[in-house]
Design a protein around this motif. Structure first.
Motif, PDB file in Angstrom:
ATOM      1  N   THR A 154      75.802 112.534 -15.033  1.00 33.01           N
ATOM      2  CA  THR A 154      75.847 113.528 -13.957  1.00 33.01           C
ATOM      3  C   THR A 154      76.754 113.056 -12.816  1.00 33.01           C
ATOM      4  O   THR A 154      77.565 113.823 -12.285  1.00 33.01           O
ATOM      5  N   GLU A 155      76.630 111.796 -12.461  1.00 33.75           N
ATOM      6  CA  GLU A 155      77.467 111.258 -11.381  1.00 33.75           C
ATOM      7  C   GLU A 155      78.944 111.259 -11.756  1.00 33.75           C
ATOM      8  O   GLU A 155      79.814 111.351 -10.899  1.00 33.75           O
ATOM      9  N   ALA A 156      79.221 111.196 -13.068  1.00 37.35           N
ATOM     10  CA  ALA A 156      80.623 111.221 -13.523  1.00 37.35           C
ATOM     11  C   ALA A 156      81.150 112.648 -13.666  1.00 37.35           C
ATOM     12  O   ALA A 156      82.327 112.852 -13.971  1.00 37.35           O
ATOM     13  N   GLY A 157      80.274 113.643 -13.445  1.00 39.91           N
ATOM     14  CA  GLY A 157      80.727 115.032 -13.487  1.00 39.91           C
ATOM     15  C   GLY A 157      80.380 115.779 -14.749  1.00 39.91           C
ATOM     16  O   GLY A 157      80.792 116.937 -14.925  1.00 39.91           O
ATOM     17  N   PHE A 158      79.621 115.144 -15.654  1.00 45.73           N
ATOM     18  CA  PHE A 158      79.183 115.817 -16.886  1.00 45.73           C
ATOM     19  C   PHE A 158      77.889 116.583 -16.605  1.00 45.73           C
ATOM     20  O   PHE A 158      77.112 116.215 -15.723  1.00 45.73           O
ATOM     21  N   GLU A 159      77.649 117.640 -17.356  1.00 45.55           N
ATOM     22  CA  GLU A 159      76.372 118.346 -17.328  1.00 45.55           C
ATOM     23  C   GLU A 159      75.486 117.730 -18.406  1.00 45.55           C
ATOM     24  O   GLU A 159      75.874 117.718 -19.582  1.00 45.55           O
ATOM     25  N   PHE A 160      74.326 117.248 -18.021  1.00 46.29           N
ATOM     26  CA  PHE A 160      73.399 116.630 -18.974  1.00 46.29           C
ATOM     27  C   PHE A 160      72.392 117.691 -19.400  1.00 46.29           C
ATOM     28  O   PHE A 160      71.653 118.223 -18.569  1.00 46.29           O
ATOM     29  N   ARG A 161      72.338 118.021 -20.673  1.00 48.27           N
ATOM     30  CA  ARG A 161      71.587 119.180 -21.151  1.00 48.27           C
ATOM     31  C   ARG A 161      70.369 118.801 -21.999  1.00 48.27           C
ATOM     32  O   ARG A 161      70.162 117.653 -22.361  1.00 48.27           O
ATOM     33  N   GLU A 162      69.616 119.853 -22.349  1.00 54.27           N
ATOM     34  CA  GLU A 162      68.502 119.718 -23.291  1.00 54.27           C
ATOM     35  C   GLU A 162      69.063 119.622 -24.723  1.00 54.27           C
ATOM     36  O   GLU A 162      70.214 119.973 -24.977  1.00 54.27           O
ATOM     37  N   ALA A 163      68.229 119.184 -25.662  1.00 51.94           N
ATOM     38  CA  ALA A 163      68.670 118.968 -27.045  1.00 51.94           C
ATOM     39  C   ALA A 163      68.905 120.280 -27.790  1.00 51.94           C
ATOM     40  O   ALA A 163      68.159 121.248 -27.634  1.00 51.94           O
ATOM     41  N   GLY A 164      69.947 120.294 -28.630  1.00 49.82           N
ATOM     42  CA  GLY A 164      70.231 121.467 -29.465  1.00 49.82           C
ATOM     43  C   GLY A 164      71.637 121.416 -30.026  1.00 49.82           C
ATOM     44  O   GLY A 164      72.396 120.481 -29.767  1.00 49.82           O
ATOM     45  N   CYS A 165      71.959 122.441 -30.799  1.00 49.64           N
ATOM     46  CA  CYS A 165      73.299 122.505 -31.402  1.00 49.64           C
ATOM     47  C   CYS A 165      74.368 122.848 -30.375  1.00 49.64           C
ATOM     48  O   CYS A 165      75.535 122.511 -30.543  1.00 49.64           O
ATOM     49  N   SER A 166      73.965 123.576 -29.345  1.00 51.34           N
ATOM     50  CA  SER A 166      74.839 123.877 -28.217  1.00 51.34           C
ATOM     51  C   SER A 166      76.173 124.479 -28.654  1.00 51.34           C
ATOM     52  O   SER A 166      76.220 125.412 -29.444  1.00 51.34           O
ATOM     53  N   MET A 167      77.250 123.901 -28.153  1.00 54.38           N
ATOM     54  CA  MET A 167      78.573 124.504 -28.326  1.00 54.38           C
ATOM     55  C   MET A 167      79.224 124.192 -29.671  1.00 54.38           C
ATOM     56  O   MET A 167      80.373 124.567 -29.913  1.00 54.38           O
ATOM     57  N   CYS A 168      78.504 123.522 -30.556  1.00 55.92           N
ATOM     58  CA  CYS A 168      79.076 123.299 -31.887  1.00 55.92           C
ATOM     59  C   CYS A 168      79.373 124.624 -32.550  1.00 55.92           C
ATOM     60  O   CYS A 168      80.415 124.792 -33.173  1.00 55.92           O
ATOM     61  N   LEU A 169      78.434 125.561 -32.441  1.00 56.03           N
ATOM     62  CA  LEU A 169      78.633 126.858 -33.081  1.00 56.03           C
ATOM     63  C   LEU A 169      78.260 128.019 -32.189  1.00 56.03           C
ATOM     64  O   LEU A 169      78.409 129.182 -32.573  1.00 56.03           O
ATOM     65  N   ALA A 170      77.772 127.727 -30.962  1.00 54.41           N
ATOM     66  CA  ALA A 170      77.613 128.747 -29.927  1.00 54.41           C
ATOM     67  C   ALA A 170      76.726 129.923 -30.337  1.00 54.41           C
ATOM     68  O   ALA A 170      76.999 131.053 -29.987  1.00 54.41           O
ATOM     69  N   MET A 171      75.648 129.649 -31.067  1.00 53.10           N
ATOM     70  CA  MET A 171      74.648 130.694 -31.324  1.00 53.10           C
ATOM     71  C   MET A 171      73.599 130.687 -30.209  1.00 53.10           C
ATOM     72  O   MET A 171      72.449 131.065 -30.401  1.00 53.10           O
ATOM     73  N   ASN A 172      73.999 130.208 -29.058  1.00 54.49           N
ATOM     74  CA  ASN A 172      73.142 130.054 -27.883  1.00 54.49           C
ATOM     75  C   ASN A 172      74.038 130.307 -26.678  1.00 54.49           C
ATOM     76  O   ASN A 172      75.219 130.610 -26.842  1.00 54.49           O
ATOM     77  N   PRO A 173      73.553 130.173 -25.456  1.00 53.38           N
ATOM     78  CA  PRO A 173      74.404 130.510 -24.303  1.00 53.38           C
ATOM     79  C   PRO A 173      75.616 129.603 -24.090  1.00 53.38           C
ATOM     80  O   PRO A 173      76.486 129.944 -23.269  1.00 53.38           O
ATOM     81  N   ASP A 174      75.714 128.459 -24.780  1.00 55.86           N
ATOM     82  CA  ASP A 174      76.848 127.549 -24.579  1.00 55.86           C
ATOM     83  C   ASP A 174      78.046 128.027 -25.397  1.00 55.86           C
ATOM     84  O   ASP A 174      78.119 127.810 -26.617  1.00 55.86           O
ATOM     85  N   LYS A 175      78.999 128.663 -24.739  1.00 55.45           N
ATOM     86  CA  LYS A 175      80.146 129.259 -25.431  1.00 55.45           C
ATOM     87  C   LYS A 175      81.430 129.021 -24.646  1.00 55.45           C
ATOM     88  O   LYS A 175      81.403 128.903 -23.420  1.00 55.45           O
ATOM     89  N   LEU A 176      82.546 129.009 -25.362  1.00 57.35           N
ATOM     90  CA  LEU A 176      83.838 129.047 -24.693  1.00 57.35           C
ATOM     91  C   LEU A 176      84.074 130.439 -24.145  1.00 57.35           C
ATOM     92  O   LEU A 176      83.471 131.418 -24.613  1.00 57.35           O
ATOM     93  N   LYS A 177      84.978 130.524 -23.168  1.00 50.25           N
ATOM     94  CA  LYS A 177      85.350 131.811 -22.600  1.00 50.25           C
ATOM     95  C   LYS A 177      86.845 132.039 -22.831  1.00 50.25           C
ATOM     96  O   LYS A 177      87.657 131.156 -22.541  1.00 50.25           O
TER      97      LYS A 177
END
Length: 471
Positions: free
Chosen positions: A397-420
């Motif tokens: 977090t101090e380095a500027g990254f967002e630290f998230r909960e566990a999951g597939c996330s942006m690997c395939l974006a079947m969740n809110p983590d998506k490119l725009k």
């Protein structure tokens, strides 16, 4: 004549030879998640069937789970609906569920190994392509479709043909700053995305012998990206040390018997392979994909290759890649601007992946570049808890990254983590297909976690060896 591990495990699990020529194969372990299982449960219930061996099936939730908050109900009504279906099905059929509430949730290919469910000599299936991950333990593991999930739930077996076996040896020593992800991207580059069709890949040689289990999982995870139905590493002391003491691993006398049995399944010295290829570890550089398949990659100090470098049957895809990625032949891949950096997935979302990035970040006062969205997503709640215990959450977090909960996330974006839109993502995941990360026009550059971190800090593709003084 000796046999390969693949042959031994296949024969051990064969129930019968079918009239079609295929084999009916017993599945030792069936892993399920929320996306490909609901329809399968519906299909067996429509026929009045039950899950035949619920003690051989284990569930988790990963693809759709949000990584900002896992509070219920999920804000995405479809995701909530899929979660409700999964909960209903596992309760009804008596299936063990690694639920978020129990702090056991995570990506299916991270949870299985960390629970000790994945063991040598098993046949393992799951409704997910990257089930090949589990081959790192000397298992024959592969992804299946929803209708096959149905078949396994109802019969614990699958109809399968026997694969050929290609032994892939990488010998010598990797240079500093070259990781398991670079090795597998290099192999896919050399053998092609269709090179493994019809094969099981056996990874062998100095490099795989010296790899940790996490590193072996990274390589086996992407066997499917090279066209192989499965990939495996023969079990050894590294495998046994990883498994010992894990919740579902054998205990006491059963452990000693299991190790003896697992060791007997290793490929024999005189085993005959359908193909053998050998590479020198010193050839491998930190790799970056430039195109729309995992094989379209170059070393970080190289340029996007010219059409002349490809076979004629690849040219259509190559030209499509140039256009989609807005890259030109001869253009250096280093310096390509990135908007998003993603460290996570079943390929590179384990504790050791983050541990290495933390080690590099601690070499200096590194910060994520302005305008770059950088996500750190643990592969499981267990990984997340250990990261928090070690203070990695604060460091990221101090380095500027967002630290998230566990999951597939942006690997395939079947969740809110998506490119725009046309965003470019430096990603530690496993696929760079068009639209893979949620935007139909978004672009993905696959690389190791260390390379993703370097890209996040510089705002462009950068050789991590130079930025972090890796020597």
């Amino acid at each position: 004549m000796g046999k390969t591990l693949y042959e031994k495990v296949f024969e051990r699990h064969t129930v019968a030879r079918l009239p079609s020529g295929q084999y009916q194969l017993l599945m030792g372990l069936h892993l399920i998640h929320e996306v490909t299982s609901p329809q399968a449960f519906s299909m067996i219930e429509e026929r009045g069937l039950k899950v035949l061996y619920p003690n051989r099936t284990f569930a988790t939730v990963d693809h759709i789970v949000p990584t900002t908050s896992q509070l219920r109900p999920f804000s995405d009504s479809l995701a909530e609906q899929m979660m409700v279906h999964l909960e209903r099905n596992v309760t009804k059929h008596g299936i063990r569920f690694f639920a978020p509430e129990r702090h056991e949730q995570g990506i299916v290919h991270v949870v299985g190994p960390e629970q000790g469910l994945t063991q040598p000599g098993m046949t393992i299936c799951c409704g997910d392509s990257h089930t090949s991950t589990h081959g790192a333990f000397g298992a024959i593991a592969f992804g299946i479709g929803t209708s096959q999930v149905r078949d396994v739930l109802a019969t614990q077996t699958l109809a399968m043909g026997k694969l050929k076996v290609r032994r892939i040896e990488v010998n010598g020593k990797l240079r500093p700053g070259v990781y398991a992800k670079d090795v597998v991207l290099f192999l896919i580059n050399k053998l092609g995305v269709k090179g493994g069709v019809g094969y099981a890949y056996e990874y062998a040689g100095d490099v795989f012998d010296s790899f940790t289990m996490d590193e072996r999982m990274t390589v086996c995870n992407m066997a499917i990206e090279g066209g192989a139905r499965c990939g495996y590493v023969n079990p050894d002391e590294t495998t046994y040390a990883y498994l010992k003491g894990r919740p579902f691993a054998p205990k006491g006398e059963a452990w000693d018997k299991a190790v003896a049995d697992w060791s007997s399944l290793r490929s024999d010295p005189d085993a005959v392979y359908d193909d053998v290829v050998t590479f020198d570890a010193a050839e491998i550089e930190p790799m970056v994909t430039w195109g729309i398949t995992p094989a379209q990659s170059v070393g970080v100090k190289e340029a996007v290759p010219a059409p002349e470098a490809f076979a004629s049957d690849e040219l259509e895809t190559v030209r499509e890649a140039y256009q989609y990625m807005s890259l030109e032949a001869g253009q250096a891949i280093a310096g390509t601007k990135v908007n998003v950096a993603f460290i996570g997935s079943c390929t590179n979302g384990r504790l050791s992946d983050f541990e290495e990035v933390v080690r590099l970040l601690q070499k200096g006062n590194f910060k994520v570049a302005p305008g770059v969205r950088a996500l750190v997503v643990p592969g499981s709640q267990s990984v997340q808890a250990e990261m928090v215990k070690r203070g990695y959450d604060k460091l990221f977090t101090e380095a500027g990254f967002e630290f998230r909960e566990a999951g597939c996330s942006m690997c395939l974006a079947m969740n809110p983590d998506k490119l725009k839109g046309r965003e470019v993502c430096a990603s530690s995941s496993n696929r760079n297909f068009k639209g893979r990360q949620g935007s139909p026009t978004g672009r993905t550059l696959l690389m190791s976690p260390a390379m993703v971190a370097a890209a996040a800090i510089k705002g462009e593709v950068t050789d991590a060896r130079d930025l972090f003084a890796i020597a």
